[in-house]
Motif scaffolding. Structure first.
Motif, PDB file in Angstrom:
ATOM      1  N   VAL A  16      41.324  12.171  56.037  1.00 16.87           N
ATOM      2  CA  VAL A  16      42.269  12.499  57.105  1.00 16.87           C
ATOM      3  C   VAL A  16      43.714  12.542  56.605  1.00 16.87           C
ATOM      4  CG1 VAL A  16      43.207  11.653  59.302  1.00 16.87           C
ATOM      5  CG2 VAL A  16      40.753  11.751  58.960  1.00 16.87           C
ATOM      6  N   PRO A  17      44.199  11.563  55.840  1.00 19.55           N
ATOM      7  CA  PRO A  17      45.573  11.673  55.342  1.00 19.55           C
ATOM      8  C   PRO A  17      45.783  12.880  54.423  1.00 19.55           C
ATOM      9  CG  PRO A  17      44.789   9.432  55.067  1.00 19.55           C
ATOM     10  CD  PRO A  17      43.632  10.244  55.489  1.00 19.55           C
ATOM     11  N   LEU A  18      44.791  13.210  53.624  1.00 16.55           N
ATOM     12  CA  LEU A  18      44.925  14.380  52.765  1.00 16.55           C
ATOM     13  C   LEU A  18      44.999  15.669  53.568  1.00 16.55           C
ATOM     14  CD1 LEU A  18      42.568  13.575  49.756  1.00 16.55           C
ATOM     15  CD2 LEU A  18      45.041  13.683  49.787  1.00 16.55           C
ATOM     16  N   ILE A  19      44.169  15.766  54.577  1.00 17.48           N
ATOM     17  CA  ILE A  19      44.203  16.969  55.422  1.00 17.48           C
ATOM     18  C   ILE A  19      45.555  17.071  56.115  1.00 17.48           C
ATOM     19  CG2 ILE A  19      43.186  18.030  57.483  1.00 17.48           C
ATOM     20  CD1 ILE A  19      40.485  16.880  56.531  1.00 17.48           C
ATOM     21  N   GLY A  20      46.083  15.958  56.586  1.00 16.27           N
ATOM     22  CA  GLY A  20      47.402  15.973  57.219  1.00 16.27           C
ATOM     23  C   GLY A  20      48.495  16.389  56.242  1.00 16.27           C
ATOM     24  N   LEU A  21      48.434  15.900  55.011  1.00 19.19           N
ATOM     25  CA  LEU A  21      49.421  16.276  54.002  1.00 19.19           C
ATOM     26  C   LEU A  21      49.347  17.766  53.689  1.00 19.19           C
ATOM     27  CD1 LEU A  21      51.559  15.330  51.905  1.00 19.19           C
ATOM     28  CD2 LEU A  21      49.654  15.045  50.313  1.00 19.19           C
ATOM     29  N   PHE A  22      48.135  18.275  53.505  1.00 17.93           N
ATOM     30  CA  PHE A  22      47.984  19.700  53.207  1.00 17.93           C
ATOM     31  C   PHE A  22      48.438  20.560  54.378  1.00 17.93           C
ATOM     32  CE2 PHE A  22      44.479  18.459  50.072  1.00 17.93           C
ATOM     33  CZ  PHE A  22      45.390  18.387  49.042  1.00 17.93           C
ATOM     34  N   TYR A  23      48.187  20.119  55.610  1.00 16.56           N
ATOM     35  CA  TYR A  23      48.618  20.889  56.766  1.00 16.56           C
ATOM     36  C   TYR A  23      50.148  20.905  56.862  1.00 16.56           C
ATOM     37  CZ  TYR A  23      49.173  22.530  61.516  1.00 16.56           C
ATOM     38  OH  TYR A  23      49.554  23.253  62.610  1.00 16.56           O
ATOM     39  N   PHE A  24      50.802  19.794  56.535  1.00 15.37           N
ATOM     40  CA  PHE A  24      52.262  19.740  56.534  1.00 15.37           C
ATOM     41  C   PHE A  24      52.838  20.701  55.484  1.00 15.37           C
ATOM     42  CE2 PHE A  24      56.092  17.906  54.583  1.00 15.37           C
ATOM     43  CZ  PHE A  24      56.944  17.994  55.667  1.00 15.37           C
ATOM     44  N   ILE A  25      52.268  20.690  54.289  1.00 14.20           N
ATOM     45  CA  ILE A  25      52.743  21.610  53.244  1.00 14.20           C
ATOM     46  C   ILE A  25      52.509  23.045  53.663  1.00 14.20           C
ATOM     47  CG2 ILE A  25      52.333  22.351  50.857  1.00 14.20           C
ATOM     48  CD1 ILE A  25      51.736  19.413  50.197  1.00 14.20           C
ATOM     49  N   PHE A  26      51.364  23.315  54.283  1.00 15.28           N
ATOM     50  CA  PHE A  26      51.070  24.672  54.744  1.00 15.28           C
ATOM     51  C   PHE A  26      52.088  25.126  55.789  1.00 15.28           C
ATOM     52  CE2 PHE A  26      49.010  27.162  58.116  1.00 15.28           C
ATOM     53  CZ  PHE A  26      48.770  28.325  57.410  1.00 15.28           C
ATOM     54  N   ARG A  27      52.444  24.242  56.734  1.00 12.14           N
ATOM     55  CA  ARG A  27      53.412  24.620  57.774  1.00 12.14           C
ATOM     56  C   ARG A  27      54.782  24.909  57.174  1.00 12.14           C
ATOM     57  NH1 ARG A  27      53.135  19.987  61.985  1.00 12.14           N
ATOM     58  NH2 ARG A  27      55.115  19.747  60.938  1.00 12.14           N
ATOM     59  N   VAL A  28      55.224  24.075  56.226  1.00  9.61           N
ATOM     60  CA  VAL A  28      56.527  24.289  55.600  1.00  9.61           C
ATOM     61  C   VAL A  28      56.546  25.617  54.850  1.00  9.61           C
ATOM     62  CG1 VAL A  28      58.081  23.427  53.795  1.00  9.61           C
ATOM     63  CG2 VAL A  28      57.100  21.843  55.447  1.00  9.61           C
ATOM     64  N   MET A  29      55.492  25.896  54.098  1.00 12.49           N
ATOM     65  CA  MET A  29      55.450  27.150  53.344  1.00 12.49           C
ATOM     66  C   MET A  29      55.343  28.355  54.271  1.00 12.49           C
ATOM     67  SD  MET A  29      53.121  26.042  50.079  1.00 12.49           S
ATOM     68  CE  MET A  29      53.274  27.616  49.289  1.00 12.49           C
ATOM     69  N   ARG A  30      54.615  28.219  55.375  1.00 12.18           N
ATOM     70  CA  ARG A  30      54.508  29.324  56.324  1.00 12.18           C
ATOM     71  C   ARG A  30      55.860  29.613  56.974  1.00 12.18           C
ATOM     72  NH1 ARG A  30      50.650  28.215  61.173  1.00 12.18           N
ATOM     73  NH2 ARG A  30      52.366  26.797  61.570  1.00 12.18           N
TER      74      ARG A  30
END
Length: 113
Positions: free
Chosen positions: A16-30
């Motif tokens: 769960v923390p990894l998925i949250g981290l990847f989703y945060f990076i994805f949102r910033v890059m998007r």
């Protein structure tokens, strides 16, 4: 079933923390990609590009003294020996004796049968 529940909790708790981290990076890059495509991403700079930045370069101080001068001439090299007549062969080199290759125990007595 309850003895395997800790393993399931471990798998979910680590993912769960990894998925949250990847989703945060994805949102910033998007968001950065959207700003880039719309032309909003200029980083706060003006549009004119003068090709430089920072302060003008200051010339570093020159080292003390002048050009280096050799104090004395280099030593002349010794001439290479020339071969006159037939070249002499060297004496054969002696090889060192092998170390402890001989078995110090006496040979066994052989009996004829």
């Amino acid at each position: 079933m309850s003895h395997n529940l800790w393993f399931l909790w471990l798998i979910i708790g680590l993912k769960v923390p990894l998925i949250g981290l990847f989703y945060f990076i994805f949102r910033v890059m998007r968001n950065q990609d959207r700003a880039w495509e719309q032309g909003d991403y200029d980083g706060g700079w003006d549009d004119h590009d003068d090709g430089g930045g920072g302060e003008p370069r200051v010339k570093p101080p020159t080292p003390p003294g002048g050009p280096s001068i050799r104090r004395r001439a280099p030593k002349p090299r010794a001439p290479l020996p020339t071969v006159r007549g037939l070249p002499l062969r060297r004496p054969p080199r002696r090889r060192a004796q092998p170390l402890r290759t001989h078995d110090p125990r006496p040979a066994p007595q052989r009996t004829a049968t």
